[in-house]
Design a protein around this motif. Sequence first.
Motif, PDB file in Angstrom:
ATOM      1  N   LEU A  39      -4.405   5.984 -46.241  1.00 43.42           N
ATOM      2  CA  LEU A  39      -5.014   5.305 -47.377  1.00 43.42           C
ATOM      3  C   LEU A  39      -3.974   4.927 -48.428  1.00 43.42           C
ATOM      4  CD1 LEU A  39      -7.819   4.477 -48.518  1.00 43.42           C
ATOM      5  CD2 LEU A  39      -7.894   6.717 -49.634  1.00 43.42           C
ATOM      6  N   LEU A  40      -2.939   5.759 -48.557  1.00 50.42           N
ATOM      7  CA  LEU A  40      -1.877   5.504 -49.536  1.00 50.42           C
ATOM      8  C   LEU A  40      -0.766   4.610 -48.988  1.00 50.42           C
ATOM      9  CD1 LEU A  40      -1.584   9.117 -51.031  1.00 50.42           C
ATOM     10  CD2 LEU A  40      -2.694   7.132 -52.080  1.00 50.42           C
ATOM     11  N   GLY A  41      -0.936   4.162 -47.745  1.00 52.96           N
ATOM     12  CA  GLY A  41       0.017   3.209 -47.181  1.00 52.96           C
ATOM     13  C   GLY A  41       1.068   3.817 -46.291  1.00 52.96           C
ATOM     14  N   GLY A  42       1.021   5.128 -46.051  1.00 52.17           N
ATOM     15  CA  GLY A  42       1.988   5.777 -45.181  1.00 52.17           C
ATOM     16  C   GLY A  42       1.492   5.878 -43.747  1.00 52.17           C
ATOM     17  N   ARG A  43       2.280   6.561 -42.913  1.00 47.88           N
ATOM     18  CA  ARG A  43       1.909   6.736 -41.507  1.00 47.88           C
ATOM     19  C   ARG A  43       2.482   8.060 -41.011  1.00 47.88           C
ATOM     20  NH1 ARG A  43       6.584   4.867 -38.688  1.00 47.88           N
ATOM     21  NH2 ARG A  43       8.047   3.909 -40.157  1.00 47.88           N
ATOM     22  N   VAL A  44       1.713   8.769 -40.201  1.00 46.64           N
ATOM     23  CA  VAL A  44       2.132  10.053 -39.659  1.00 46.64           C
ATOM     24  C   VAL A  44       2.820   9.822 -38.320  1.00 46.64           C
ATOM     25  CG1 VAL A  44       1.381  12.332 -38.896  1.00 46.64           C
ATOM     26  CG2 VAL A  44       0.243  11.224 -40.837  1.00 46.64           C
ATOM     27  N   VAL A  45       4.036  10.344 -38.181  1.00 50.10           N
ATOM     28  CA  VAL A  45       4.814  10.095 -36.971  1.00 50.10           C
ATOM     29  C   VAL A  45       4.950  11.332 -36.086  1.00 50.10           C
ATOM     30  CG1 VAL A  45       6.103   8.197 -38.001  1.00 50.10           C
ATOM     31  CG2 VAL A  45       7.003  10.522 -38.189  1.00 50.10           C
ATOM     32  N   ALA A  46       4.669  12.521 -36.632  1.00 47.47           N
ATOM     33  CA  ALA A  46       4.782  13.734 -35.818  1.00 47.47           C
ATOM     34  C   ALA A  46       4.027  14.868 -36.484  1.00 47.47           C
ATOM     35  CB  ALA A  46       6.240  14.135 -35.602  1.00 47.47           C
ATOM     36  N   LEU A  47       3.524  15.786 -35.635  1.00 46.92           N
ATOM     37  CA  LEU A  47       2.868  17.010 -36.078  1.00 46.92           C
ATOM     38  C   LEU A  47       3.665  18.210 -35.593  1.00 46.92           C
ATOM     39  CD1 LEU A  47      -0.784  16.128 -35.026  1.00 46.92           C
ATOM     40  CD2 LEU A  47       0.000  16.330 -37.381  1.00 46.92           C
ATOM     41  N   PHE A  48       3.622  19.291 -36.371  1.00 44.42           N
ATOM     42  CA  PHE A  48       4.285  20.535 -35.995  1.00 44.42           C
ATOM     43  C   PHE A  48       3.337  21.695 -36.275  1.00 44.42           C
ATOM     44  CE2 PHE A  48       7.397  17.423 -37.218  1.00 44.42           C
ATOM     45  CZ  PHE A  48       8.291  17.446 -36.153  1.00 44.42           C
ATOM     46  N   ASP A  49       3.467  22.744 -35.472  1.00 43.26           N
ATOM     47  CA  ASP A  49       2.627  23.926 -35.676  1.00 43.26           C
ATOM     48  C   ASP A  49       3.324  25.126 -35.056  1.00 43.26           C
ATOM     49  OD1 ASP A  49       0.299  25.862 -35.504  1.00 43.26           O
ATOM     50  OD2 ASP A  49      -0.735  24.107 -36.303  1.00 43.26           O
ATOM     51  N   ASN A  50       3.131  26.296 -35.649  1.00 46.27           N
ATOM     52  CA  ASN A  50       3.716  27.514 -35.095  1.00 46.27           C
ATOM     53  C   ASN A  50       2.862  28.151 -34.015  1.00 46.27           C
ATOM     54  OD1 ASN A  50       6.056  27.511 -36.708  1.00 46.27           O
ATOM     55  ND2 ASN A  50       4.957  28.455 -38.408  1.00 46.27           N
ATOM     56  N   ASP A  51       1.614  27.719 -33.889  1.00 43.82           N
ATOM     57  CA  ASP A  51       0.685  28.289 -32.913  1.00 43.82           C
ATOM     58  C   ASP A  51       0.963  27.697 -31.529  1.00 43.82           C
ATOM     59  OD1 ASP A  51      -1.412  29.223 -31.391  1.00 43.82           O
ATOM     60  OD2 ASP A  51      -2.975  28.529 -32.760  1.00 43.82           O
ATOM     61  N   LEU A  52       1.314  28.565 -30.580  1.00 44.62           N
ATOM     62  CA  LEU A  52       1.603  28.094 -29.219  1.00 44.62           C
ATOM     63  C   LEU A  52       0.399  27.426 -28.582  1.00 44.62           C
ATOM     64  CD1 LEU A  52       3.653  31.139 -27.855  1.00 44.62           C
ATOM     65  CD2 LEU A  52       4.542  28.929 -28.624  1.00 44.62           C
ATOM     66  N   ASN A  53      -0.810  27.748 -29.054  1.00 43.40           N
ATOM     67  CA  ASN A  53      -2.033  27.176 -28.486  1.00 43.40           C
ATOM     68  C   ASN A  53      -2.575  26.002 -29.289  1.00 43.40           C
ATOM     69  OD1 ASN A  53      -2.217  29.159 -26.350  1.00 43.40           O
ATOM     70  ND2 ASN A  53      -2.879  30.635 -27.906  1.00 43.40           N
ATOM     71  N   ALA A  54      -1.819  25.525 -30.253  1.00 46.55           N
ATOM     72  CA  ALA A  54      -2.284  24.411 -31.085  1.00 46.55           C
ATOM     73  C   ALA A  54      -2.485  23.151 -30.245  1.00 46.55           C
ATOM     74  CB  ALA A  54      -1.281  24.132 -32.198  1.00 46.55           C
ATOM     75  N   LYS A  55      -3.471  22.360 -30.641  1.00 48.05           N
ATOM     76  CA  LYS A  55      -3.761  21.083 -29.998  1.00 48.05           C
ATOM     77  C   LYS A  55      -3.473  19.953 -30.976  1.00 48.05           C
ATOM     78  CE  LYS A  55      -5.467  23.303 -26.459  1.00 48.05           C
ATOM     79  NZ  LYS A  55      -4.715  23.393 -25.187  1.00 48.05           N
ATOM     80  N   PRO A  56      -3.091  18.783 -30.473  1.00 49.44           N
ATOM     81  CA  PRO A  56      -2.827  17.655 -31.389  1.00 49.44           C
ATOM     82  C   PRO A  56      -4.068  17.296 -32.207  1.00 49.44           C
ATOM     83  CG  PRO A  56      -1.972  17.201 -29.192  1.00 49.44           C
ATOM     84  CD  PRO A  56      -2.818  18.432 -29.067  1.00 49.44           C
ATOM     85  N   ALA A  57      -3.933  17.313 -33.508  1.00 46.60           N
ATOM     86  CA  ALA A  57      -5.063  16.985 -34.377  1.00 46.60           C
ATOM     87  C   ALA A  57      -5.295  15.486 -34.464  1.00 46.60           C
ATOM     88  CB  ALA A  57      -4.823  17.553 -35.773  1.00 46.60           C
ATOM     89  N   LEU A  58      -4.261  14.688 -34.157  1.00 48.47           N
ATOM     90  CA  LEU A  58      -4.347  13.244 -34.302  1.00 48.47           C
ATOM     91  C   LEU A  58      -4.071  12.578 -32.964  1.00 48.47           C
ATOM     92  CD1 LEU A  58      -2.228  12.915 -37.576  1.00 48.47           C
ATOM     93  CD2 LEU A  58      -4.710  13.245 -37.381  1.00 48.47           C
ATOM     94  N   GLU A  59      -4.972  11.771 -32.532  1.00 50.45           N
ATOM     95  CA  GLU A  59      -4.802  11.076 -31.260  1.00 50.45           C
ATOM     96  C   GLU A  59      -3.587  10.150 -31.331  1.00 50.45           C
ATOM     97  OE1 GLU A  59      -7.333   8.151 -28.230  1.00 50.45           O
ATOM     98  OE2 GLU A  59      -8.292   9.035 -30.006  1.00 50.45           O
ATOM     99  N   GLY A  60      -2.723  10.267 -30.336  1.00 47.22           N
ATOM    100  CA  GLY A  60      -1.551   9.406 -30.262  1.00 47.22           C
ATOM    101  C   GLY A  60      -0.352   9.870 -31.070  1.00 47.22           C
ATOM    102  N   THR A  61      -0.486  10.998 -31.779  1.00 43.47           N
ATOM    103  CA  THR A  61       0.631  11.534 -32.567  1.00 43.47           C
ATOM    104  C   THR A  61       1.171  12.774 -31.874  1.00 43.47           C
ATOM    105  OG1 THR A  61      -0.372  10.740 -34.616  1.00 43.47           O
ATOM    106  CG2 THR A  61       1.357  12.394 -34.825  1.00 43.47           C
ATOM    107  N   PRO A  62       2.457  12.822 -31.540  1.00 41.63           N
ATOM    108  CA  PRO A  62       3.001  13.955 -30.789  1.00 41.63           C
ATOM    109  C   PRO A  62       2.981  15.243 -31.612  1.00 41.63           C
ATOM    110  CG  PRO A  62       4.769  12.511 -31.516  1.00 41.63           C
ATOM    111  CD  PRO A  62       3.491  11.804 -31.829  1.00 41.63           C
ATOM    112  N   LEU A  63       2.785  16.361 -30.902  1.00 43.80           N
ATOM    113  CA  LEU A  63       2.779  17.685 -31.515  1.00 43.80           C
ATOM    114  C   LEU A  63       3.926  18.497 -30.942  1.00 43.80           C
ATOM    115  CD1 LEU A  63       1.500  20.106 -33.064  1.00 43.80           C
ATOM    116  CD2 LEU A  63       0.057  20.477 -31.039  1.00 43.80           C
ATOM    117  N   TYR A  64       4.681  19.147 -31.837  1.00 48.56           N
ATOM    118  CA  TYR A  64       5.805  19.992 -31.437  1.00 48.56           C
ATOM    119  C   TYR A  64       5.567  21.403 -31.988  1.00 48.56           C
ATOM    120  CZ  TYR A  64       7.896  15.408 -30.663  1.00 48.56           C
ATOM    121  OH  TYR A  64       8.132  14.125 -30.249  1.00 48.56           O
TER     122      TYR A  64
END
Length: 223
Positions: free
Chosen positions: A26-51
């Motif tokens: 909404l503010l004009g930016g874009r999310v390029v990557a997700l990170f999480d410490n949980d080994l079982n985490a799932k990507p919260a955003l479709e099409g955005t890589p999770l590390y």
Amino acid sequence: MPRKNDPYVIWGSAGHAKVLAELIELLGGRVVALFDNDLNAKPALEGTPLYIGQEGFSRWIAGTRKPGGLCGIAAIGGSRGRDRIQVHDFFLEYGIRVPVLVHPKAWVSPSARLGEGSQVLAQAAIAAGARIGRAAIINHHANVDHECILGDGIHMAPGATLCGCITVGDYVMIGAGATVMPRLTIGVNSIVGAGAVVTRDVPNNVLVAGNPAQIIRQNTLCS
């Protein structure tokens, strides 16, 4: 404040990441990557890589052409304010900007001051002379009245209200729909339960709940 077309990374891949991603867009930016410490985490955003973890971050950042142009934000809610601050400082160590995010439908007084990495969501209000610390979350419909001073890593849940001249210590969680009466102090690392009405000062490291709020137990989380 964010700039148009800023690339963002989000640490945390659960529901709050979705909220922040929509706000960033909404503010004009874009999310390029997700990170999480949980080994079982799932990507919260479709099409955005999770590390996963700092190792995953290190691999990703090594392949990024212009890390200096990145923005970062911590999607870690609840009473995990220390974790949010740690992520905030981690981003800064890598030269990643951590801007303030304010929803266009929130209201912030011109005389209020927002700490780096704070998040003010839709329909929230921050009144005259208020001071908000770093990596704070002021959630939907939360209200911070005049001259309140909020520490680093605090989280006000949806619908929470701070009346005027309140001091809130670092890492405090104010639950959904809770109300804190004027001129009180909420101690460091304490939790105010959902719907509570706080009528007297709250010491450090406790959970209070009820109307009027009473100490239920010690809060040992991250104390």
